[in-house]
Design an enzyme around this catalytic site. Sequence first.
Site, PDB file in Angstrom:
ATOM      1  N   THR A 221      35.380  13.202  53.064  1.00  0.00           N
ATOM      2  CA  THR A 221      35.953  12.970  51.574  1.00  0.00           C
ATOM      3  C   THR A 221      37.115  14.020  51.174  1.00  0.00           C
ATOM      4  OG1 THR A 221      33.833  12.063  50.971  1.00  0.00           O
ATOM      5  CG2 THR A 221      35.210  12.442  49.243  1.00  0.00           C
ATOM      6  N   GLY A 251      29.657   4.684  48.819  1.00  0.00           N
ATOM      7  CA  GLY A 251      29.100   5.899  48.599  1.00  0.00           C
ATOM      8  C   GLY A 251      29.329   6.225  47.373  1.00  0.00           C
ATOM      9  N   ASP A 252      29.268   7.485  47.026  1.00  0.00           N
ATOM     10  CA  ASP A 252      29.425   8.136  45.673  1.00  0.00           C
ATOM     11  C   ASP A 252      31.021   8.270  45.120  1.00  0.00           C
ATOM     12  OD1 ASP A 252      29.911   9.934  47.776  1.00  0.00           O
ATOM     13  OD2 ASP A 252      29.694  11.532  46.300  1.00  0.00           O
ATOM     14  N   THR A 272      31.834  16.260  47.683  1.00  0.00           N
ATOM     15  CA  THR A 272      32.143  15.790  49.100  1.00  0.00           C
ATOM     16  C   THR A 272      30.660  15.740  49.408  1.00  0.00           C
ATOM     17  OG1 THR A 272      32.773  18.116  50.043  1.00  0.00           O
ATOM     18  CG2 THR A 272      34.275  16.786  49.364  1.00  0.00           C
TER      19      THR A 272
END
Length: 375
Positions: A221, A251-252, A272
């Site tokens: 990330t 994902g986030d 990350t």
Amino acid sequence: MMSSMNRREFVRTTAAVTAAGLVPLSATGSGPPARVPTSVPPLVIADLSGIQYRNGGPVSAVEKAYQLIVEGADVVDAVIAGVNIPELDPSESGVGYGGLPNADGVVQLDACCMHGPKKWAGGVAALEGVRTPSLVAKAVMEQTDHHLLVGKGAQEFARSLGFEIEADLNTERSRALWLEWKRRMDPDHFLDPKARVRHGYEIGLEMLREGLIEEAHYWGTVHCSAITPKGEIGAVTTTSGLAWKIPGRAGDSPILGAGLYVDGAVGAAGSTGRGEANLYNLSSYLIVEQLRRGAQPKDAGMDALKRIQSNTIERRLLNDRGLPRFNVRFFVLDKKGDHAGVTLYAAGETAYAVCTEHGAETRPLEPLLDGSPTD
Ligand code: GLY
């Protein structure tokens, strides 16, 4: 407020609060007032990719974003122009072009951005075929009434705006690593879906230990946030997500409050590492709320790491020490321009990127725990 305070008192109080650099409660929602300096030294922070990758050009992401904000560019335009560099760099296998693909060998990208002063936000998840998902997230923010577009819809939206849609964002390297993972998976022997998912994750960790993929790229990330000379804050997070993920997994990074959160009157946080930990704990939102309560960036980040540790109780997610078997990092910037980078584990990446008037440099990440997730 007017019922218990006459108008003259209200004006005097508001003036004093503003002169002291405080925003009245009504401007920030609930919680104590946040300090808002009228002018701060401009600054950009990012994870290590923000200084490591240049896509063959002269500048890194933090340098590009810094150059733009001192020239007066919009803060989100600047951080996105910055992260476009690692997104387009084929050697950065954690984001954009050449990001490690999903279990089917398809590169699916997530990103979101938030604009502090405008209180705007946009994101895309599981987007295929566009090298720069951050720019599509910005278009969602600027050109729609929505905050998140996913999958085919996100791709059609990008196509309609003239983004080039490519058939395959793999590089030779990302495809070769996926084929190696497939070879190790031997799916014929893992018909139980639960066992298969667990086995896929184990193989990913094995490839990390063997140095085939870098930890920073397994959950690869890039996060970048900035504060302009006017004290305006904006941020972006972009990723190819967890390597070998189940197709469609988001994902986030595209989720507001999880992989990114900005409150223009308070600060910004981005992350990350293992996205599921941030989705469960809404970690970036938690950090910004801690800043609102007066916490220093480092302490706010550490609180989120401790929350993740205490909420990680499943055996499969714990190492032999009973600690999380994954890493997470946070990059935190407050309205005064104070910042910090924190990491769950000391091992692995040990620094984050900063760019100021003195140029780009790295600063140490503060660890919560010794060793590495797999110790
Ligand atoms: N933090 C990136 C991801 O888990 O997708």
